[in-house]
Design a protein around this motif. Structure first.
Motif, PDB file in Angstrom:
ATOM      1  N   ARG A   1      72.898 117.259 -29.391  1.00 39.27           N
ATOM      2  CA  ARG A   1      71.708 116.406 -29.314  1.00 39.27           C
ATOM      3  C   ARG A   1      72.105 114.938 -29.134  1.00 39.27           C
TER       4      ARG A   1
ATOM      5  N   TYR B   1      72.723 114.239 -25.516  1.00 39.81           N
ATOM      6  CA  TYR B   1      71.492 114.181 -24.730  1.00 39.81           C
ATOM      7  C   TYR B   1      70.711 112.900 -25.012  1.00 39.81           C
TER       8      TYR B   1
ATOM      9  N   HIS C   1      71.212 110.152 -22.508  1.00 36.70           N
ATOM     10  CA  HIS C   1      70.708 110.279 -21.140  1.00 36.70           C
ATOM     11  C   HIS C   1      69.579 109.278 -20.900  1.00 36.70           C
TER      12      HIS C   1
ATOM     13  N   GLY D   1      64.204 117.721 -21.379  1.00 38.36           N
ATOM     14  CA  GLY D   1      64.976 116.583 -21.832  1.00 38.36           C
ATOM     15  C   GLY D   1      64.134 115.484 -22.448  1.00 38.36           C
TER      16      GLY D   1
ATOM     17  N   HIS E   1      73.873 124.589 -19.731  1.00 39.07           N
ATOM     18  CA  HIS E   1      73.878 124.377 -21.181  1.00 39.07           C
ATOM     19  C   HIS E   1      73.517 125.634 -21.979  1.00 39.07           C
TER      20      HIS E   1
ATOM     21  N   THR F   1      79.025 119.625 -23.204  1.00 40.71           N
ATOM     22  CA  THR F   1      77.776 120.375 -23.349  1.00 40.71           C
ATOM     23  C   THR F   1      77.614 121.416 -22.247  1.00 40.71           C
TER      24      THR F   1
END
Length: 228
Positions: free
Chosen positions: A53, A56, A59, A95, A140, A184
């Motif tokens: 996490r 991400y 991002h 996302g 993923h 990931t």
């Protein structure tokens, strides 16, 4: 004592067949299925969910970013050409900054969101959809066999599953591929993998970009798959 790769279970998470060593670097090993040709990282090299996490969260997927929209248009362009007006879809693995859904809604479609970290709405799995998109998600997946089985079951007959992921190539290219440096990323697909999926899930298959595969779920009674 460090365990060798041969001591660990080596069962493909997509098709359940035996897998063997494909490549090894100083961080992980990569196994390849002898049946569907999926390349995957075994469980012991997976990141903890909280660490995943955190990656991400870095991002920067901004719906206002024109460059990011151009990137996603490699999938939305051919998908929109195939969709009738006012279809209902799902952005699977949307996302932290859903953008693909916004692009499709601007064209008159409705799009639900699902992401286990950012849009955890399990009720979407009880619905049926005209299309499902999975952009930069397939790499993923920890259990791609179960995940794709569920997604195809959620599609209406004639519905589209649009997958965007960068394809794996030969060993030489794979060993130098920046894509495997992302910890990931644990599944890597190739043409043969998608062809296996088309057969398993009774779907047509089209490629409209090197990293975009369009599956169309067969209508009952129609068993002809188109591979282009």
């Amino acid at each position: 004592m460090r365990r060798s790769w041969a001591e660990a279970p080596s069962i493909c998470p997509l098709c359940g067949e035996a897998a063997g060593l494909f490549f090894e670097d100083n961080r992980r090993i990569y196994l390849r299925c002898g049946r569907c040709r999926l390349i995957f990282v075994p469980r012991r090299h997976w990141m903890a969910p909280e660490d995943e996490r955190a990656v991400y969260d870095l991002h920067e997927n901004d719906p206002r970013d024109s460059g990011y929209r151009r990137f996603l248009s490699r999938l939305t362009g051919p998908l929109l050409e195939r969709l009738p007006p006012r279809q209902a879809g799902l952005d699977f693995g949307c996302g932290p900054g859903p953008t693909l859904s916004a692009m499709l809604e601007e064209k008159g479609h409705t799009v639900d969101l699902y992401d286990p970290f950012y849009q955890n709405h399990p009720e979407v799995f009880e619905k049926q959809y005209d299309f499902i998109c999975a952009t930069e998600v397939a790499e993923h997946l920890r259990d791609p066999g179960a995940d794709f089985t569920r997604l195809f079951a959620m599609l209406k007959p004639g519905g589209w599953l649009a997958v965007m992921t960068r394809p794996a190539r030969d060993l030489q290219a794979f060993s130098q591929w920046h894509y495997i440096r992302d910890m990931t990323h644990i599944c890597f697909y190739c043409l043969e993998t998608f062809q296996y999926m088309a057969g398993r899930f009774h779907a047509g298959l089209e490629f409209r970009a090197p990293d975009v595969a369009l599956f169309r779920k067969n209508v009952p009674g129609n068993h002809q798959n188109r591979l282009t």
